[in-house]
Each structure stands twice: as structure tokens, then as C-alpha cells.
Scaffold this motif. Sequence first.
Motif, PDB file in Angstrom:
ATOM      1  N   ASP A   3      -1.988   6.377  -6.467  1.00 17.21           N
ATOM      2  CA  ASP A   3      -3.450   6.416  -6.576  1.00 17.21           C
ATOM      3  C   ASP A   3      -3.997   5.157  -7.237  1.00 17.21           C
ATOM      4  O   ASP A   3      -5.186   5.047  -7.427  1.00 17.21           O
ATOM      5  CB  ASP A   3      -3.889   7.653  -7.364  1.00 17.21           C
ATOM      6  CG  ASP A   3      -3.192   7.708  -8.723  1.00 17.21           C
ATOM      7  OD1 ASP A   3      -3.552   8.560  -9.532  1.00 17.21           O
ATOM      8  OD2 ASP A   3      -2.271   6.885  -8.945  1.00 17.21           O
TER       9      ASP A   3
ATOM     10  N   THR B 107      -2.209  11.453   3.265  1.00 15.95           N
ATOM     11  CA  THR B 107      -3.664  11.245   3.241  1.00 15.95           C
ATOM     12  C   THR B 107      -4.222  10.810   4.589  1.00 15.95           C
ATOM     13  O   THR B 107      -5.397  11.015   4.860  1.00 15.95           O
ATOM     14  CB  THR B 107      -4.015  10.184   2.184  1.00 15.95           C
ATOM     15  OG1 THR B 107      -3.448   8.921   2.570  1.00 15.95           O
ATOM     16  CG2 THR B 107      -3.453  10.578   0.816  1.00 15.95           C
TER      17      THR B 107
ATOM     18  N   ASP C 167      -4.859   7.850   5.324  1.00 15.67           N
ATOM     19  CA  ASP C 167      -5.737   6.709   5.060  1.00 15.67           C
ATOM     20  C   ASP C 167      -5.129   5.460   5.698  1.00 15.67           C
ATOM     21  O   ASP C 167      -4.152   4.900   5.186  1.00 15.67           O
ATOM     22  CB  ASP C 167      -5.879   6.523   3.544  1.00 15.67           C
ATOM     23  CG  ASP C 167      -6.949   5.495   3.193  1.00 15.67           C
ATOM     24  OD1 ASP C 167      -7.330   4.712   4.087  1.00 15.67           O
ATOM     25  OD2 ASP C 167      -7.384   5.470   2.023  1.00 15.67           O
TER      26      ASP C 167
ATOM     27  N   GLU D  13       1.994   7.684   2.827  1.00 14.12           N
ATOM     28  CA  GLU D  13       0.533   7.606   2.847  1.00 14.12           C
ATOM     29  C   GLU D  13      -0.024   8.158   4.150  1.00 14.12           C
ATOM     30  O   GLU D  13      -1.039   8.873   4.158  1.00 14.12           O
ATOM     31  CB  GLU D  13       0.116   6.148   2.666  1.00 14.12           C
ATOM     32  CG  GLU D  13      -1.305   5.958   2.203  1.00 14.12           C
ATOM     33  CD  GLU D  13      -1.491   6.418   0.758  1.00 14.12           C
ATOM     34  OE1 GLU D  13      -2.396   7.244   0.519  1.00 14.12           O
ATOM     35  OE2 GLU D  13      -0.722   5.949  -0.109  1.00 14.12           O
TER      36      GLU D  13
END
Length: 517
Positions: free
Chosen positions: A443, A376, A378, A372
Amino acid sequence: MTRILLFVLLVLVLGAGFTWLADRPGDLIVTFAGMRYELTLMAAASALVAIIAAVMLAWWLIKSIIRSPDLLRRHFRARKRDRGYQSLSTGLIAAGAGDSATARRMAGQAHKLLNVDQEPLIRLLEAQSAMLEGRVDEARGAFEAMLNDPETRLLGLRGLYLEAQRAGEHEAAQHYAGEASLMAPHVDWARGAVLGRLTVEGDWDGALKLLDARKATRAADKAAIKQERAALLTAKAISTFDSDPVTAKTVALEAHKLAPDLIPAAVIAARAYFREGDLRKGAKILEAAWKKNPHPEIAQVYIHARPGDSALDRLKRARHLFALRANNPEASLALAQAALDAGNYKLARENAEAVLRMSPRESAYLLLADIEEAQTGDQGRVRQWLARAVKAPRDPAWTADGYVSEQWAPVSPLTGRLNAFEWKVPVEQLAPMIEAGQEVRGDESETLNAPAVIEQKPLVVPVEEEEIPAPARLKPPKREPANDTRDDEEVKMLVVDDPGVLPEEQTETKQARYRLF
């Protein structure tokens, strides 16, 4: 029973003889000293039998009178011995039950009734009663007296060994254990103590000699000795791998031959081949071991086989391992790690989530946090994966007698038991991490339920805790760009023929991952 049969047989013979004489009458004439005696055969035979019986009875009476003093002495001696053994038995039972007063009293009675030189158990009872009452010097003196008798020498060494351990005199305890191991190599307590000391000192040759001495005894378990010898040879190969690679290779191959299922033996044997440049033989050993028992150490050495390979090359080897044992958590975890290094985040995420479906574990959540972060960035989702990793079941580790270690060792550090380490989960998983049939997707991570696992603390965790860096300070690691022009199907079943071992200096520079312990 035999005497009864002989007596019956004698009566039958005499009866048959008298019957035979009765059917054949006759006279017997005897002239003696100018006198003539005439009598029948039956009377003569009866007189002869009576004379023989009278002689035998008279001999028995005379012998009994002569032997009566000795018989009386033997009778009273037997009574005294029986009373002594009764006192000895009662004293040993009292000592086992912790009744020190009865044990001391029975020891005194047994000492008076029995000869100490002929009955060594009296010294044992005296030593046990002294130990119960805290008279350490007397107990030690009793054990030392046992050393003079070959029958009780081993028992005396055992007592002195325990007393030395209780007093914290470790050198003396090792001395007594060494003498006992030379006297009786098959005794587990002495062999374990000496092996523990030799392994701590790194004296693998001495430990192997002690094991060979035990092998010569009839009571030895040949299969267990083979496994123990393989463990010692593996430890010797690991310790001499850097200083003497030639000897390490020979020893490692012998260990792998003795115990093909011993993972560290297969790993060090393959590394020895890789170091000499014989990559094909090393890969063959690892592939055979991987088919029997997939292990992360095998995957680590196999994937980082050749120094200087790119991340894509390592991904090819990970794919090959996955093909050998598909639908296996260790294979999926190794493939996910290699895919992350190569920048193939989709493949890495798919395999990490597959690990969660098969066998939820801490490392899979930490790997998803890495993915992750890299894919991304994030930080909220990264923290979510890290939070789940805290509550996840632990990964398998080398465990021996409750002691958990990141590295394999030949003996248990707690008990000194040889070949005690097993690869298993230190804390038992009490509830499933993810419900059966639930699909995990990166997701849709918000749909994951919190793991229903009861947390347990391991007995010992010999790994220093590392502080988890704050997510705000983490920077996305640099990854090698994935080669989108290459077809994944072309490298799916690549045959690996040149794996090697990544040098230590390169493994140290490998990018750090999230870890909790």
C-alpha cells in the motif's frame, strides 16, 4: 670427489710403507743368469713402484693413440649435435614468437645437423613454421608423419585435430580426438571433444565408459571424476525418465549418492520415487537438499508433490519448506507463489516484499504484479511493478562459460566442459536495489525509489523473448477462495509425508505469470 679421496689414500699408504721400510734397513740379493745383484730394500721398493708407474703410463699412451680417431669423431659429432639443438631451440622460440622466417631457417639447419628419426621435435618445428606461413598441406604432412612414431603420435593427433577444426572438418576432428582419447584418456582436449559429441548424441553409456577409462589412469583426480560421473548419470536419468522409469530411478539414486549437492540429481531422484508412489523417500531427499542449498527447482517439485492436490495443500508444503530454511529468498519466493495460488494475497505480498528486502530480483517484482492484478486489479500499479521488474537484477540461472540456460545440462554448449553449469546470477549486481532498512509495503509502493542498478547484457540468453501482454487486455485470474475459517497456525508446521510430482500435462495448464524473458 671419490677419485681424489682414493688418490690421497694411495699416497698415504705408499708414504707409510716407505716409512716402515726406512725404519727397518735390510738388503736384497738377487742372482740372475750367473750374475749376483745386491741392493737395499728401499731401492728395491722404489724400483718396483717406478716400474709399475712406467707400465701404466705406457698403457695410457698406447690406448690414447689407438682411441684417438674415435675420440675425434665423438668430439665433432657432439659439436654438430650441440649446434643442431641450438638451432632447434632457437627455431622453437621463433615459432612461439611468430617469426616464421627464422623458424623456417632454423628448421632447415636442425634438419641437416640432427637425425629426424632420433629427434622428433624437428617435425614439430617444421609443422609450426609451415602453419605460420599458411602452408597447410606441409603442416598436415608433418603431423601425419608424427603418427608413425609412438612418442609423437599423440602430438600428431593434436595437430591434426586443430587443423581439422580450423578447416571446419568436424567429423575428421572428432575422429582424431577419438583416437587420442583411446590412446590417452587423461588428456583433457581429447576427452572433452569426445564427451561433447557423445552428450550431443545422447550416448550416456559411451560417455561413462570414457570416464571410467580416465579413472584408471594415475593422473586422474578422483574427486573431479566422481562429480563428472554424477553429472553424466543425472543426464542419463533425465533422458530415460519417461521411457524407462526403473532404470532412471537406479541411475538417479547413484548420481545423488555420488554428488548429494548436485541439485538436478536430487530432483530427478525424488521424482523417480514420486512416480512409484514412494512419496516419503522422495520428500526426504528434497528436504535434505533444500537444507543444504535452497533451489527453486526443489521447491517446485516438492510443492507440486502429489497430483490433484488443492492450492491449500500446496500452500501447506510451501510453509513446511519455509520452516526448514526461514529468512531465505528462495523459501520466501516459493511461499509467496503458493500463497498466491491459494488466494492468500496478504501472505503472498508479505513474502514477495521480504524477497525484495533480502535479495531484489526480477521474479519478485513480476510476482508482485501478479498479486496486484489478482487482488486489486489496479492496472496502474501492475504497470509500475512491471516497469521495476525491467530494471531489476536478474534471477539466478544455470550458467556455463557465459551461456545462460533455463535448464541444467551436463556439459557446456560452448566449450564442451563437463559439469560446467553453475546456479548463479548471470549479470553481476552492482548496486543495492533497496536501501538497507527500508520497508516495502504494497500500500506504499509509491515510496519505492527506482532501482540503482547498472544494466548489463548477458553473453548468451537462449530463451525466446515473449511479448508482455498489454495490461488493458489482462483479466484477473480466477483464484480458489481462501478458507478463512481455517487457522493459519494449525497448518504452519505441517509435517509433509506424501509429496509427489505434478504431471507435465497439469503443469502446462498452470496459469501463466508475468515474465520478461
